[in-house]
Design an enzyme around this catalytic site. Structure first.
Site, PDB file in Angstrom:
ATOM      1  N   CYS A   2       0.835  -1.201   0.000  1.00 47.80           N
ATOM      2  CA  CYS A   2       0.000   0.000   0.000  1.00 47.80           C
ATOM      3  C   CYS A   2       0.871   1.253   0.000  1.00 47.80           C
ATOM      4  O   CYS A   2       1.841   1.345   0.747  1.00 47.80           O
ATOM      5  CB  CYS A   2      -0.966   0.076   1.179  1.00 47.80           C
ATOM      6  SG  CYS A   2      -2.149  -1.266   1.206  1.00 47.80           S
ATOM      7  N   ARG A  27       3.834  -0.072  -4.804  1.00 48.34           N
ATOM      8  CA  ARG A  27       3.575  -0.661  -3.481  1.00 48.34           C
ATOM      9  C   ARG A  27       2.221  -1.366  -3.420  1.00 48.34           C
ATOM     10  O   ARG A  27       1.907  -2.036  -2.432  1.00 48.34           O
ATOM     11  CB  ARG A  27       3.616   0.423  -2.408  1.00 48.34           C
ATOM     12  CG  ARG A  27       4.942   1.131  -2.321  1.00 48.34           C
ATOM     13  CD  ARG A  27       4.921   2.173  -1.225  1.00 48.34           C
ATOM     14  NE  ARG A  27       4.824   1.549   0.071  1.00 48.34           N
ATOM     15  CZ  ARG A  27       5.854   1.244   0.840  1.00 48.34           C
ATOM     16  NH1 ARG A  27       7.072   1.515   0.436  1.00 48.34           N
ATOM     17  NH2 ARG A  27       5.680   0.668   2.008  1.00 48.34           N
ATOM     18  N   TRP A  75      -3.001  -2.563  -1.897  1.00 49.04           N
ATOM     19  CA  TRP A  75      -2.723  -3.983  -2.114  1.00 49.04           C
ATOM     20  C   TRP A  75      -3.643  -4.697  -1.120  1.00 49.04           C
ATOM     21  O   TRP A  75      -3.419  -4.660   0.087  1.00 49.04           O
ATOM     22  CB  TRP A  75      -1.265  -4.306  -1.834  1.00 49.04           C
ATOM     23  CG  TRP A  75      -0.876  -5.710  -2.187  1.00 49.04           C
ATOM     24  CD1 TRP A  75      -0.523  -6.169  -3.421  1.00 49.04           C
ATOM     25  CD2 TRP A  75      -0.787  -6.831  -1.291  1.00 49.04           C
ATOM     26  NE1 TRP A  75      -0.225  -7.507  -3.349  1.00 49.04           N
ATOM     27  CE2 TRP A  75      -0.384  -7.939  -2.065  1.00 49.04           C
ATOM     28  CE3 TRP A  75      -1.018  -7.011   0.069  1.00 49.04           C
ATOM     29  CZ2 TRP A  75      -0.197  -9.207  -1.514  1.00 49.04           C
ATOM     30  CZ3 TRP A  75      -0.844  -8.267   0.618  1.00 49.04           C
ATOM     31  CH2 TRP A  75      -0.431  -9.346  -0.176  1.00 49.04           C
ATOM     32  N   ASN A  99      -1.955   1.689   5.985  1.00 50.20           N
ATOM     33  CA  ASN A  99      -1.091   0.633   5.452  1.00 50.20           C
ATOM     34  C   ASN A  99      -0.819  -0.319   6.606  1.00 50.20           C
ATOM     35  O   ASN A  99      -0.311   0.106   7.640  1.00 50.20           O
ATOM     36  CB  ASN A  99       0.216   1.255   4.937  1.00 50.20           C
ATOM     37  CG  ASN A  99       1.211   0.210   4.486  1.00 50.20           C
ATOM     38  OD1 ASN A  99       0.847  -0.929   4.207  1.00 50.20           O
ATOM     39  ND2 ASN A  99       2.476   0.590   4.415  1.00 50.20           N
ATOM     40  N   GLY A 100      -1.174  -1.595   6.443  1.00 51.87           N
ATOM     41  CA  GLY A 100      -0.938  -2.564   7.519  1.00 51.87           C
ATOM     42  C   GLY A 100      -2.152  -3.457   7.699  1.00 51.87           C
ATOM     43  O   GLY A 100      -3.017  -3.533   6.815  1.00 51.87           O
ATOM     44  N   GLU A 479      17.390 -17.810  -7.994  1.00 55.03           N
ATOM     45  CA  GLU A 479      17.035 -16.421  -8.281  1.00 55.03           C
ATOM     46  C   GLU A 479      16.441 -16.288  -9.690  1.00 55.03           C
ATOM     47  O   GLU A 479      15.444 -15.591  -9.887  1.00 55.03           O
ATOM     48  CB  GLU A 479      18.276 -15.531  -8.100  1.00 55.03           C
ATOM     49  CG  GLU A 479      18.088 -14.079  -8.464  1.00 55.03           C
ATOM     50  CD  GLU A 479      16.938 -13.383  -7.740  1.00 55.03           C
ATOM     51  OE1 GLU A 479      16.368 -13.941  -6.797  1.00 55.03           O
ATOM     52  OE2 GLU A 479      16.594 -12.262  -8.165  1.00 55.03           O
ATOM     53  N   LYS A 483      12.675 -14.930 -10.507  1.00 55.82           N
ATOM     54  CA  LYS A 483      12.492 -13.747 -11.355  1.00 55.82           C
ATOM     55  C   LYS A 483      11.557 -14.072 -12.506  1.00 55.82           C
ATOM     56  O   LYS A 483      10.651 -13.326 -12.816  1.00 55.82           O
ATOM     57  CB  LYS A 483      13.870 -13.314 -11.877  1.00 55.82           C
ATOM     58  CG  LYS A 483      14.012 -11.891 -12.190  1.00 55.82           C
ATOM     59  CD  LYS A 483      14.504 -11.057 -11.030  1.00 55.82           C
ATOM     60  CE  LYS A 483      13.815 -11.354  -9.726  1.00 55.82           C
ATOM     61  NZ  LYS A 483      14.424 -10.772  -8.584  1.00 55.82           N
ATOM     62  N   GLU A 486       7.887 -14.801 -11.414  1.00 56.70           N
ATOM     63  CA  GLU A 486       7.272 -13.599 -10.849  1.00 56.70           C
ATOM     64  C   GLU A 486       6.693 -12.683 -11.929  1.00 56.70           C
ATOM     65  O   GLU A 486       5.593 -12.147 -11.768  1.00 56.70           O
ATOM     66  CB  GLU A 486       8.357 -12.857 -10.061  1.00 56.70           C
ATOM     67  CG  GLU A 486       7.927 -11.590  -9.382  1.00 56.70           C
ATOM     68  CD  GLU A 486       9.078 -10.950  -8.598  1.00 56.70           C
ATOM     69  OE1 GLU A 486      10.262 -11.248  -8.892  1.00 56.70           O
ATOM     70  OE2 GLU A 486       8.810 -10.155  -7.702  1.00 56.70           O
ATOM     71  N   HIS A 502      16.370 -37.651  -8.556  1.00 55.73           N
ATOM     72  CA  HIS A 502      15.688 -38.203  -7.380  1.00 55.73           C
ATOM     73  C   HIS A 502      14.182 -37.936  -7.404  1.00 55.73           C
ATOM     74  O   HIS A 502      13.544 -37.927  -6.360  1.00 55.73           O
ATOM     75  CB  HIS A 502      16.336 -37.664  -6.101  1.00 55.73           C
ATOM     76  CG  HIS A 502      17.760 -38.081  -5.977  1.00 55.73           C
ATOM     77  ND1 HIS A 502      18.129 -39.376  -5.693  1.00 55.73           N
ATOM     78  CD2 HIS A 502      18.910 -37.397  -6.175  1.00 55.73           C
ATOM     79  CE1 HIS A 502      19.454 -39.471  -5.686  1.00 55.73           C
ATOM     80  NE2 HIS A 502      19.952 -38.279  -5.981  1.00 55.73           N
ATOM     81  N   LYS A 601       5.677  -4.261  -3.961  1.00 57.65           N
ATOM     82  CA  LYS A 601       7.126  -4.174  -3.795  1.00 57.65           C
ATOM     83  C   LYS A 601       7.579  -4.461  -2.367  1.00 57.65           C
ATOM     84  O   LYS A 601       8.535  -5.177  -2.142  1.00 57.65           O
ATOM     85  CB  LYS A 601       7.564  -2.768  -4.207  1.00 57.65           C
ATOM     86  CG  LYS A 601       9.061  -2.530  -4.141  1.00 57.65           C
ATOM     87  CD  LYS A 601       9.765  -3.271  -5.229  1.00 57.65           C
ATOM     88  CE  LYS A 601      11.259  -3.087  -5.198  1.00 57.65           C
ATOM     89  NZ  LYS A 601      11.952  -4.091  -6.003  1.00 57.65           N
TER      90      LYS A 601
HETATM   91  O1  M6R Z   1      12.470  -5.541   0.487  1.00 62.87           O
HETATM   92  P1  M6R Z   1      12.990  -6.947   0.655  1.00 62.87           P
HETATM   93  O2  M6R Z   1      14.321  -7.136   0.012  1.00 62.87           O
HETATM   94  O3  M6R Z   1      12.995  -7.396   2.077  1.00 62.87           O
HETATM   95  O4  M6R Z   1      11.962  -7.830  -0.130  1.00 62.87           O
HETATM   96  C1  M6R Z   1      12.056  -9.231  -0.103  1.00 62.87           C
HETATM   97  C2  M6R Z   1      11.219  -9.863  -1.170  1.00 62.87           C
HETATM   98  O5  M6R Z   1       9.858  -9.527  -1.001  1.00 62.87           O
HETATM   99  C3  M6R Z   1      11.651  -9.443  -2.580  1.00 62.87           C
HETATM  100  O6  M6R Z   1      13.001  -9.693  -2.793  1.00 62.87           O
HETATM  101  C4  M6R Z   1      10.824 -10.204  -3.655  1.00 62.87           C
HETATM  102  O7  M6R Z   1      11.115 -11.560  -3.598  1.00 62.87           O
HETATM  103  C5  M6R Z   1      11.103  -9.617  -5.030  1.00 62.87           C
HETATM  104  N1  M6R Z   1       9.898  -9.104  -5.593  1.00 62.87           N
HETATM  105  C6  M6R Z   1      11.688 -10.592  -5.992  1.00 62.87           C
HETATM  106  O8  M6R Z   1      11.972 -10.010  -7.218  1.00 62.87           O
END
Ligand code: M6R
Length: 606
Positions: A2, A27, A75, A99-100, A479, A483, A486, A502, A601
């Site tokens: 948010c 956000r 969000w 927010n929360g 990673e 990516k 996502e 396995h 984010k």
């Molecule tokens: O702000 P942070 O680095 O703590 O966030 C952690 C994850 O939410 C963040 O890295 C998320 O996995 C990304 N969107 C991946 O691209």
């Protein structure tokens, strides 16, 4: 999670709010709304969808000039994505954004309904608005203090009272809020990107303190009414860093910013060719007498921790565990004063990572955070903080924040190796000079864009795919897979190459894409054998390996080679390659690269 903005000043608040919400949209982007004083009354405009839709809606109505208002981009947590559930929420004389998560909202709702106060939405936020309104007696401070005593959970609120035009009140518990005063007026937001247009100087609203914004002042008081002077912070990036700057997407811009971001992160921490953290207030004693290191983080940040583990165990021979923060916090971890807990987070606000650091501190462990956002909660909570200098990362998919986290992990691993007598000074100097070369190596890899754009065509129609690798290559597979899934919505899994046989190899059938990463010399041939196993079951293979590696051309459909280098530094180059693969696959599928569905984010809820 948010985006929140509040403004009171001497220009049109609606414009300030809409502009601010656009900068904060990463956000949360399922609905948006603003509320503002116009003609002496609070008016609210909300919509499902993006801020642009809200802007159009605001533009269709003629409002009197307004100089005070609040805005929100959502969000969804409690309650579906509907206009009525969007913020701001109004109850009687109280209009607020939040927010929360208010955890005890059901109990509060029952109490409120007994008083005849019924919510119209399904949100926990409206319950908070009803609570404040039930207390409001004309004194905002007393109302906020008493109201917050009733609320359990995390919150950042900006509140307007119908009988107090020109004033915004704010308080937070957990969720971030930053504020500034400029010649245009006072601004408060959940993130500095919304303030940078007005000032590079700002402060983080301390938790459980009340900020009152008027057009020429921001006053902060504690809950007893004592004035508080929060520490002023300064950002070293400017507004251009928060704009796309000619790129189609923020993600592409941020991929390209990596060489510079890494230089900015490592250069101030290298003195006489050796890693040096004295400017971070960290002296060598932190790295001595450690029995164990635990690295905590979520998502990409946790993946940076996986690389950190490989490096620290290799260079310093100290045992490292990498823990997913959301698991760690409820796992009853074994911690003591000889354990160093390192939290990695771009935003510094991730609720699970913050909780992990709090647990570590309570158990007497030393805590160090690697954080990108200055003054963020995790940074303030940790004993020591090492700020990365990636600048603002706007795309939801993390790119430059990841590689700067890696660069910090390399310096830490060298330092630990040296302090603990496992690396000589000469060895460290040699490693540091390899690290210094990384930004120029990456400039070369950035030129692979066209090649990878073409190769990623074979991924566009895939429904499932796999990343495989061993050691550091496995951590990069994790990673790369995150990516790609996502932002392309293709199901993807990362496997340690030797683990496929396995069970998972039963999923390798004709034309399943397998992205094999094979840069680590001591295991290349092992990984190649696993590639052969996939190939003989019909997989389409994209092989990422070192230049000059002799590979049977029949083994893969496409080979991407990285220039010859010390393979311990290959993760940086591979990171850019897998970022490009994810980016172009998402573009080919016609998706919104920067704002993937269901995500936000900064994850400030559990
Ligand atoms: O702000 P942070 O680095 O703590 O966030 C952690 C994850 O939410 C963040 O890295 C998320 O996995 C990304 N969107 C991946 O691209």
């Amino acid at each position: 999670m948010c985006g929140i903005i509040g403004f009171t000043g001497n220009c049109d608040a609606k414009e300030v709010l809409i502009y601010g919400l656009k900068t904060l949209e990463y956000r949360g982007y399922d609905s948006a709304g603003i509320a503002f004083f116009a003609d002496g009354k609070i008016k609210t405009v909300k919509t499902v969808g993006k801020v642009d839709i809200l802007a159009d809606k605001v533009a269709t109505e003629v409002f009197d000039a307004t100089e005070c208002g609040i805005g929100h981009t959502r969000w969804a947590t409690h309650g579906g994505v509907t206009e009525v559930n969007s913020h701001p929420h109004t109850a009687g004389r109280v209009t607020l954004i939040h927010n929360g998560i208010i955890e005890n909202y059901q109990k509060l709702q029952e109490e409120l309904e007994k008083q005849g106060r019924k919510p119209v939405s399904q949100t926990d936020t409206e319950i908070a608005a009803l609570v404040f309104d039930s207390i409001y007696n004309g004194d905002p401070y007393e109302t906020i203090r008493k109201g917050c005593e009733k609320l359990e959970g995390a919150y950042g609120f900006c509140i307007m009272f119908a009988d107090r035009p020109g004033e915004i009140y704010a308080i937070r518990n957990g969720s971030p809020l930053v504020a500034t005063l400029s010649d245009k007026g006072a601004v408060i937001a959940s993130d500095m990107v919304a303030l940078i247009k007005y000032s590079k100087d700002y402060f983080v609203l301390p938790e459980h303190m009340i900020a009152k914004l008027t057009k020429d002042a921001v006053e902060v008081t504690d809950l007893k009414g004592n004035e508080v002077k929060p520490e002023m912070l300064h950002v070293n990036w400017d507004i251009a860093a928060a704009r796309k700057g000619g790129y189609d997407y923020f993600m592409l811009k941020e991929i390209h910013e990596q060489p510079q971001a890494i230089s900015k992160t490592i250069s101030p921490r290298i003195k006489d060719g050796m890693p040096d953290f004295t400017s971070d207030g960290i002296d060598d004693s932190l790295f001595k007498d450690l029995s164990r290191i635990i690295i905590v983080g979520c998502g990409t940040a946790m993946h940076a921790g996986l690389v950190g583990r490989e490096l620290i165990e290799k260079f310093a021979r100290i045992q490292v565990n990498v823990e997913i923060a959301s698991e760690f916090r409820y796992a009853d971890p074994i911690l003591d004063e000889k354990t160093l807990v390192i939290a990695i987070s771009q935003s510094g606000e991730t609720a699970d990572t913050k909780a992990a650091i709090e647990i570590a501190k309570k158990s007497g462990s030393k805590t160090l955070s690697i954080v990108n956002v200055k003054g963020s909660s995790i940074a303030r909570e940790s004993d020591y903080v090492l700020y990365t200098h990636a600048g603002p990362e706007i795309a939801v998919a993390s790119t430059k924040a990841y590689t700067v986290q890696l660069s910090a992990m390399y310096l830490l691993a060298f330092k630990l190796g040296y302090i603990n007598g496992k690396l000589s000074k000469e060895a460290v100097k040699g490693l540091v000079s390899c690290l210094r070369k990384v930004p120029s190596d990456l400039e070369q890899i950035l030129k692979y864009d066209k090649q990878i754009e073409t190769i990623s065509n074979i991924l566009t129609k895939a429904e499932d795919l796999f990343f495989i690798g061993r050691g550091l290559d496995y951590t990069l597979s994790c990673e790369g897979s995150l990516k790609l899934k996502e932002i392309s919505y293709i199901h993807s899994e990362a496997y340690a190459a030797g683990e496929l046989k396995h069970g998972t190899i039963s999923l390798i059938t004709d034309n399943i894409p397998v992205i094999a990463i094979a840069t680590q010399k001591h295991v290349i041939q092992k990984t190649i054998s696993n590639v052969k196993e996939c190939r003989s079951r019909g997989a389409n293979v994209i092989l990422i390996t070192n230049e000059g590696e002799s590979v049977d051309p029949a083994l893969c459909d496409h080979q991407i080679t990285i220039p010859k280098m010390d393979d311990r530094f290959a993760p940086f180059s591979v990171a850019v390659i897998v970022q490009y693969l994810a980016y172009y696959t998402s573009v080919h599928r016609g998706l919104n690269v920067d704002q993937p569905r269901n995500l936000a984010k900064s994850v400030t809820v559990e």
